[in-house]
Design a protein around this motif. Structure first.
Motif, short mmCIF file in Angstrom:
data_model
loop_
_atom_site.label_atom_id
_atom_site.label_comp_id
_atom_site.label_asym_id
_atom_site.label_seq_id
_atom_site.Cartn_x
_atom_site.Cartn_y
_atom_site.Cartn_z
N LEU A 178 0.84 -1.14 0.09
CA LEU A 178 0.08 -0.17 0.24
C LEU A 178 1.14 1.15 -0.45
CD1 LEU A 178 -3.02 1.12 0.22
CD2 LEU A 178 -3.08 0.96 2.59
N SER A 179 2.11 1.13 0.60
CA SER A 179 3.03 2.91 1.06
C SER A 179 3.77 2.85 -0.13
CB SER A 179 4.36 2.33 2.22
OG SER A 179 4.90 1.16 1.70
N GLU A 180 3.39 2.23 -1.52
CA GLU A 180 4.07 1.90 -2.40
C GLU A 180 3.64 3.44 -3.65
OE1 GLU A 180 5.85 -0.81 -4.31
OE2 GLU A 180 6.85 -1.78 -2.50
N TYR A 181 1.87 3.25 -3.44
CA TYR A 181 1.59 3.63 -4.23
C TYR A 181 1.14 5.32 -3.42
CZ TYR A 181 -0.46 -0.62 -6.05
OH TYR A 181 -1.05 -1.76 -6.12
N THR A 182 0.51 6.07 -4.65
CA THR A 182 -0.06 7.39 -4.14
C THR A 182 -1.76 7.72 -3.72
OG1 THR A 182 -0.71 8.26 -5.71
CG2 THR A 182 1.65 8.39 -5.44
N ARG A 183 -2.05 9.30 -3.18
CA ARG A 183 -3.41 8.49 -2.47
C ARG A 183 -4.45 8.59 -3.68
NH1 ARG A 183 -4.41 7.45 1.46
NH2 ARG A 183 -7.26 7.39 1.21
#
Ligand SMILES: Nc1ncnc2c1ncn2[C@@H]1O[C@H](COP(=O)(O)OP(=O)(O)OP(=O)(O)O)[C@@H](O)[C@H]1O
Length: 272
Positions: free
Chosen positions: A86-91
């Motif tokens: 998840l942390s690899e995606y932008t909002r």
């Protein structure tokens, strides 16, 4: 239906073994202060599957949903969307893959119901672009599926709790994201609209999407969901098929109340 990773605009590795699950939790845990809400949650949410999250007030259901939506990082473990953490995606990428219906939403500005639903399209449109007539029609169709199209021009702030809830659901519907996260979507709704909303969710799932929904009505879980996560104070009591996980012993323990499960006309019904 597009996968989460492709909707998020991120490439996906082809391993010849099919697509990764839309969502995967790997040892996920959360704490508030020194209190553990849950720990060690590890399960996958595949396309075509609806998950329910149940448990008593304050046990951590919304906290879990916020961790899955990327609003609050999990205190331990990893959350994966498609083949990336998840942390690899932008909002913005997350918003293309995941549509969220929060527990409560109070728009600060005076948007009409139609304008509010059109916001569901923002993540998949160029920044600052105006909605097309096709977009407006799509938003009206979503409002109609939730039976609130007659309210399209009313300010959201003037709607009743149940009307507003259905407008918020329509916003999730137009977003066309594979994964839906619904936090108590049936709160405020009468029984007919509860069933209608869950039918819309079920259609989304049956067309290749997936959903994770927090619910308090165990009868609706048996009726509509394929999997359930049962949270008790400080830990998960189980996750899997509702008929197995929602047994009398574990449900009574989770809610601190003797509960009985009976069959009525082939349906599972809970008695307190
Ligand atoms: N920012 C915060 N600071 C302190 N405690 C918090 C914070 N956010 C949540 N909590 C606490 O964490 C616990 C879990 O909250 P959460 O909203 O996840 O519960 P829930 O299972 O969704 O409850 P409900 O069924 O009442 O909606 C609660 O005791 C809540 O008071």
């Amino acid at each position: 239906m597009a996968s989460v990773a492709s909707r998020c605009g991120v490439g996906m590795s082809e391993q010849g073994r099919g697509l990764p699950p839309l969502l995967r939790l790997d040892g996920v845990g959360a704490r508030v202060g020194d209190r553990t809400l849950f720990e060690g949650l590890s399960f996958s949410v595949e396309a075509g599957v609806a998950w329910a999250v149940v448990g008593p007030n304050g046990v951590g259901k919304t906290t879990l949903m916020r961790a899955i939506a990327g609003v609050r990082a999990a205190d331990e473990g990893q959350v994966w969307l498609g083949d990336r953490e998840l942390s690899e995606y932008t909002r913005r990428e997350i918003a293309r893959g995941v549509a969220v219906v929060p527990q409560s939403s109070s728009p600060v500005f005076e948007f009409s119901a139609l304008e509010f639903v059109l916001m569901g399209l923002h993540a998949s449109r160029p920044r600052f672009s105006l909605p097309s007539s096709a977009d407006r029609q799509r938003a009206l169709d979503a409002l109609a599926r939730l039976e609130v199209d007659a309210l399209a021009n009313r300010p959201v702030s003037s709607l009743s709790g149940g009307e507003r809830q259905r407008v918020v659901m329509a916003r999730a519907l137009v977003a066309d994201a594979p994964l839906w996260l619904l936090d108590e979507p049936t709160a405020n709704l009468d029984l007919r609209h509860q069933l209608r909303l869950l039918e819309v969710m079920r259609q989304h799932v049956d067309q290749g999407g997936a959903a994770v929904a927090v619910l308090h009505d165990l009868n609706l879980v048996h009726r509509t969901f394929d999997r359930v996560l049962l949270l008790a104070s400080g830990r998960a009591l189980g996750w899997g098929p509702p008929d197995e996980v929602l047994n009398e012993e574990d449900v009574s323990e989770a809610f601190g109340l003797p509960m009985r499960r009976v069959q009525v006309e082939g349906r599972q019904v809970w008695l307190a």
